[in-house]
Write a protein that holds these residues in place. Structure first.
Motif, PDB file in Angstrom:
ATOM      1  N   THR A   1      43.724  35.671  41.877  1.00  0.00           N
ATOM      2  CA  THR A   1      44.557  36.285  40.936  1.00  0.00           C
ATOM      3  C   THR A   1      44.937  35.238  39.861  1.00  0.00           C
ATOM      4  N   ARG A   2      44.878  34.221  40.390  1.00  0.00           N
ATOM      5  CA  ARG A   2      45.413  33.096  39.385  1.00  0.00           C
ATOM      6  C   ARG A   2      44.527  33.089  38.043  1.00  0.00           C
ATOM      7  N   GLU A   3      43.128  32.866  38.268  1.00  0.00           N
ATOM      8  CA  GLU A   3      42.300  32.921  37.134  1.00  0.00           C
ATOM      9  C   GLU A   3      42.343  34.225  36.059  1.00  0.00           C
ATOM     10  N   VAL A   4      42.488  35.352  36.923  1.00  0.00           N
ATOM     11  CA  VAL A   4      42.798  36.567  35.919  1.00  0.00           C
ATOM     12  C   VAL A   4      44.181  36.473  35.239  1.00  0.00           C
ATOM     13  N   LEU A   5      44.986  35.807  35.758  1.00  0.00           N
ATOM     14  CA  LEU A   5      46.393  35.798  35.173  1.00  0.00           C
ATOM     15  C   LEU A   5      46.358  34.868  33.898  1.00  0.00           C
ATOM     16  N   PHE A   6      45.440  33.972  34.141  1.00  0.00           N
ATOM     17  CA  PHE A   6      45.494  32.924  32.998  1.00  0.00           C
ATOM     18  C   PHE A   6      44.453  33.726  31.975  1.00  0.00           C
ATOM     19  N   ASN A   7      43.304  33.976  32.365  1.00  0.00           N
ATOM     20  CA  ASN A   7      42.181  34.469  31.255  1.00  0.00           C
ATOM     21  C   ASN A   7      42.520  35.647  30.684  1.00  0.00           C
ATOM     22  N   PHE A   8      43.194  36.418  31.140  1.00  0.00           N
ATOM     23  CA  PHE A   8      43.147  38.107  30.657  1.00  0.00           C
ATOM     24  C   PHE A   8      44.052  38.044  29.638  1.00  0.00           C
ATOM     25  N   PRO A   9      45.303  37.322  29.409  1.00  0.00           N
ATOM     26  CA  PRO A   9      45.992  37.302  28.197  1.00  0.00           C
ATOM     27  C   PRO A   9      45.045  36.811  27.127  1.00  0.00           C
TER      28      PRO A   9
ATOM     29  N   GLN B   1      53.959  30.103  37.060  1.00  0.00           N
ATOM     30  CA  GLN B   1      53.800  29.336  35.908  1.00  0.00           C
ATOM     31  C   GLN B   1      52.585  29.731  35.230  1.00  0.00           C
ATOM     32  N   ILE B   2      51.694  30.327  35.934  1.00  0.00           N
ATOM     33  CA  ILE B   2      50.543  30.580  35.146  1.00  0.00           C
ATOM     34  C   ILE B   2      50.710  31.468  33.930  1.00  0.00           C
ATOM     35  N   TYR B   3      51.657  32.248  34.052  1.00  0.00           N
ATOM     36  CA  TYR B   3      52.179  33.365  33.048  1.00  0.00           C
ATOM     37  C   TYR B   3      52.348  32.645  31.688  1.00  0.00           C
ATOM     38  N   GLU B   4      52.985  31.650  31.939  1.00  0.00           N
ATOM     39  CA  GLU B   4      53.332  30.721  30.658  1.00  0.00           C
ATOM     40  C   GLU B   4      52.176  29.894  30.524  1.00  0.00           C
ATOM     41  N   GLY B   5      51.378  29.395  31.040  1.00  0.00           N
ATOM     42  CA  GLY B   5      50.130  28.694  30.735  1.00  0.00           C
ATOM     43  C   GLY B   5      49.339  29.392  29.734  1.00  0.00           C
ATOM     44  N   ALA B   6      49.034  30.964  30.368  1.00  0.00           N
ATOM     45  CA  ALA B   6      48.312  31.709  29.560  1.00  0.00           C
ATOM     46  C   ALA B   6      48.960  32.011  28.308  1.00  0.00           C
ATOM     47  N   ALA B   7      50.233  32.151  28.259  1.00  0.00           N
ATOM     48  CA  ALA B   7      50.820  32.404  26.775  1.00  0.00           C
ATOM     49  C   ALA B   7      50.543  31.291  25.871  1.00  0.00           C
ATOM     50  N   ILE B   8      50.617  30.018  26.382  1.00  0.00           N
ATOM     51  CA  ILE B   8      50.146  28.652  25.509  1.00  0.00           C
ATOM     52  C   ILE B   8      48.775  28.821  25.207  1.00  0.00           C
ATOM     53  N   ALA B   9      47.913  29.107  26.152  1.00  0.00           N
ATOM     54  CA  ALA B   9      46.515  29.067  25.588  1.00  0.00           C
ATOM     55  C   ALA B   9      45.963  30.262  24.819  1.00  0.00           C
ATOM     56  N   SER B  10      46.763  31.187  24.783  1.00  0.00           N
ATOM     57  CA  SER B  10      47.039  32.476  24.012  1.00  0.00           C
ATOM     58  C   SER B  10      47.522  32.309  22.480  1.00  0.00           C
TER      59      SER B  10
ATOM     60  N   MET C   1      35.381  43.348  31.216  1.00  0.00           N
ATOM     61  CA  MET C   1      34.211  42.978  32.158  1.00  0.00           C
ATOM     62  C   MET C   1      33.288  42.441  31.510  1.00  0.00           C
ATOM     63  N   ASN C   2      32.907  42.685  30.207  1.00  0.00           N
ATOM     64  CA  ASN C   2      32.029  41.855  29.125  1.00  0.00           C
ATOM     65  C   ASN C   2      32.317  40.485  28.896  1.00  0.00           C
ATOM     66  N   TYR C   3      33.654  40.333  29.000  1.00  0.00           N
ATOM     67  CA  TYR C   3      34.237  39.063  28.704  1.00  0.00           C
ATOM     68  C   TYR C   3      34.044  38.143  29.905  1.00  0.00           C
ATOM     69  N   ARG C   4      34.204  38.887  31.108  1.00  0.00           N
ATOM     70  CA  ARG C   4      34.242  38.059  32.388  1.00  0.00           C
ATOM     71  C   ARG C   4      32.903  37.576  32.390  1.00  0.00           C
ATOM     72  N   THR C   5      31.726  38.339  32.158  1.00  0.00           N
ATOM     73  CA  THR C   5      30.528  37.608  32.363  1.00  0.00           C
ATOM     74  C   THR C   5      29.967  36.181  31.812  1.00  0.00           C
ATOM     75  N   TYR C   6      30.992  35.804  30.735  1.00  0.00           N
ATOM     76  CA  TYR C   6      30.863  34.365  30.334  1.00  0.00           C
ATOM     77  C   TYR C   6      31.546  33.400  31.028  1.00  0.00           C
ATOM     78  N   ILE C   7      32.547  33.639  31.879  1.00  0.00           N
ATOM     79  CA  ILE C   7      33.556  32.683  32.249  1.00  0.00           C
ATOM     80  C   ILE C   7      33.128  32.099  33.729  1.00  0.00           C
ATOM     81  N   GLY C   8      32.227  32.555  34.373  1.00  0.00           N
ATOM     82  CA  GLY C   8      31.623  32.093  35.561  1.00  0.00           C
ATOM     83  C   GLY C   8      32.531  32.082  36.708  1.00  0.00           C
ATOM     84  N   CYS C   9      33.208  33.054  37.108  1.00  0.00           N
ATOM     85  CA  CYS C   9      34.219  32.888  38.127  1.00  0.00           C
ATOM     86  C   CYS C   9      33.818  34.192  39.337  1.00  0.00           C
ATOM     87  N   ALA C  10      32.564  34.378  39.708  1.00  0.00           N
ATOM     88  CA  ALA C  10      32.043  35.240  40.614  1.00  0.00           C
ATOM     89  C   ALA C  10      32.349  34.760  41.674  1.00  0.00           C
TER      90      ALA C  10
END
Length: 379
Positions: free
Chosen positions: A92-100, A120-129, A255-264
């Motif tokens: 779930t760390r990856e989804v918490l970072f890339n979903f936002p 802290q990944i919530y904060e990291g996602a906010a910064i990246a967003s 799901m369309n977005y996830r096809t590009y991030i290579g985390c299968a």
């Protein structure tokens, strides 16, 4: 991007020049990683399916894993999800970072709110967003429960809750979660609950936000999502199996977005995870261990037994001073609460004065560490 150091890095810096008391065995109660063997049937499945490494995994997850996760959700929460309402994730760390980042990409000035203290990944996602951040403080005065502030919510594009909560161990009731669902519809923001500790409860089962959505009349889960993980539930954080579930319209685009991030997830991991999600017996065994650890903490430290998680959010006064003293004199590591929180707009840091203690060891080690903590408190 300017990311804050992780809490564990801050702790290492705090303790780096301290020589701990060698009369005690080291006890590390800082990280939420179960210190138990992953159940043998999960390990056997991983080994048995190693030949599947020759195949590429689907980004959307194999049918066997999706079906297992949907079965888990129906069995545990009584909520039937269709195949468009769930996506397996690499933990779930990856989804918490890339979903936002996905959700907020087209927002001109996005605003994200999350519970404080926080993972802290919530904060990291906010910064990246590039999102404005609103902290929802959890403190003693509100019983460590997220309070609804409609003026604040009217500004939000995304709100992340985390109940059962890390680090405070607080839980929201079904009705309390339902009020949050109603707010997400009223102010048209996306509401995500991080439910990674849902299976570590000590008494009554904790509710899911998707149960609350149905309770609030939102049967399509509009604007409502949850994530969950096998890490705590099955003592298998290395298996990296999680999911995001809820609003099918949002998930279709995600799901369309996830096809590009290579985390299968690799196929052997998916096969083992599917078996783990389908089995409840090993989870009940783990739950009893954590429950007994809390009973020890109640007997030794006098704390009230939390309703969920394996954390103690212990009030100690000066947490930095306590943490350094505990390590130096008793060779026990805990995490200062202020490392897990930030000042809100009013200059309030709800982590100050607390330490987080992760009760993830066996009974003997837990009892020994708790007795040392008691001596330190009384010293």
């Amino acid at each position: 991007m300017n990311f804050e150091p992780y809490p564990f890095e801050k702790l290492n810096n705090l303790l780096q020049n301290i020589i701990p008391n060698k009369n005690y065995e080291p006890s590390v109660l800082t990280i939420g990683e179960p210190q138990f063997e992953t159940p043998k049937f999960i390990q056997d499945s991983l080994s048995k399916n190693s030949s599947l490494l020759k195949k590429y995994p689907k980004t959307s997850g194999e049918t066997v894993l999706r079906d297992a996760q949907r079965t888990f959700f129906k069995t545990r929460f009584g909520v039937e999800l269709n195949d468009k309402q769930i996506i397996p994730t690499f933990g779930t760390r990856e989804v918490l970072f890339n979903f936002p980042q996905f959700l907020l990409f087209d927002k001109k000035e996005p605003t994200m709110a999350f519970t404080n203290p926080f993972y802290q990944i919530y904060e990291g996602a906010a910064i990246a967003s590039r999102a404005n951040v609103i902290h929802i403080n959890l403190n003693e005065s509100n019983n460590f429960k997220a309070q609804i502030d409609e003026d604040m919510l009217a500004k939000c594009d995304l709100v992340i809750l985390n109940f059962p909560n890390n680090p405070t161990s607080s839980v929201l009731t079904l009705d309390e979660l339902s009020q949050w669902v109603k707010m997400a519809l009223k102010y048209d923001f996306v509401l995500l609950n991080d439910e990674c500790y849902s299976e570590i409860y000590t008494g009554e089962k904790t509710p899911s936000l998707l149960e609350a959505a149905i309770n609030a009349g939102n049967t399509t889960f509009k604007n409502t999502l949850v994530i969950n993980s096998i890490s705590k539930r099955s003592s298998a954080p290395g298996l990296r199996s999680g999911f995001i579930a809820g609003d099918a319209k949002i998930l279709e685009e995600y799901m369309n977005y996830r096809t590009y991030i290579g985390c299968a997830s690799p196929l052997p991991l998916q096969s083992a995870a599917a078996e783990a999600w389908m089995d409840e017996e090993h989870v009940a065994t783990s739950r009893e261990i954590y429950k007994n650890n809390f009973k020890l903490a109640h007997e030794i430290l006098g704390i009230e037994i939390p309703k969920a998680t394996f954390y103690i959010w212990l009030k100690v006064g000066d947490a930095i001073e306590f943490t350094t003293k505990l390590y130096k004199e008793y060779n026990v590591k805990v995490l200062p609460g202020e490392y897990l929180a930030r000042e809100n707009s009013k200059g309030e840091n709800p982590g100050i004065g607390y330490v987080r203690i992760a009760l993830v060891e066996n009974e003997d080690k837990t009892k020994d560490a708790l007795n040392r903590i008691k001596e330190c408190l009384n010293g």
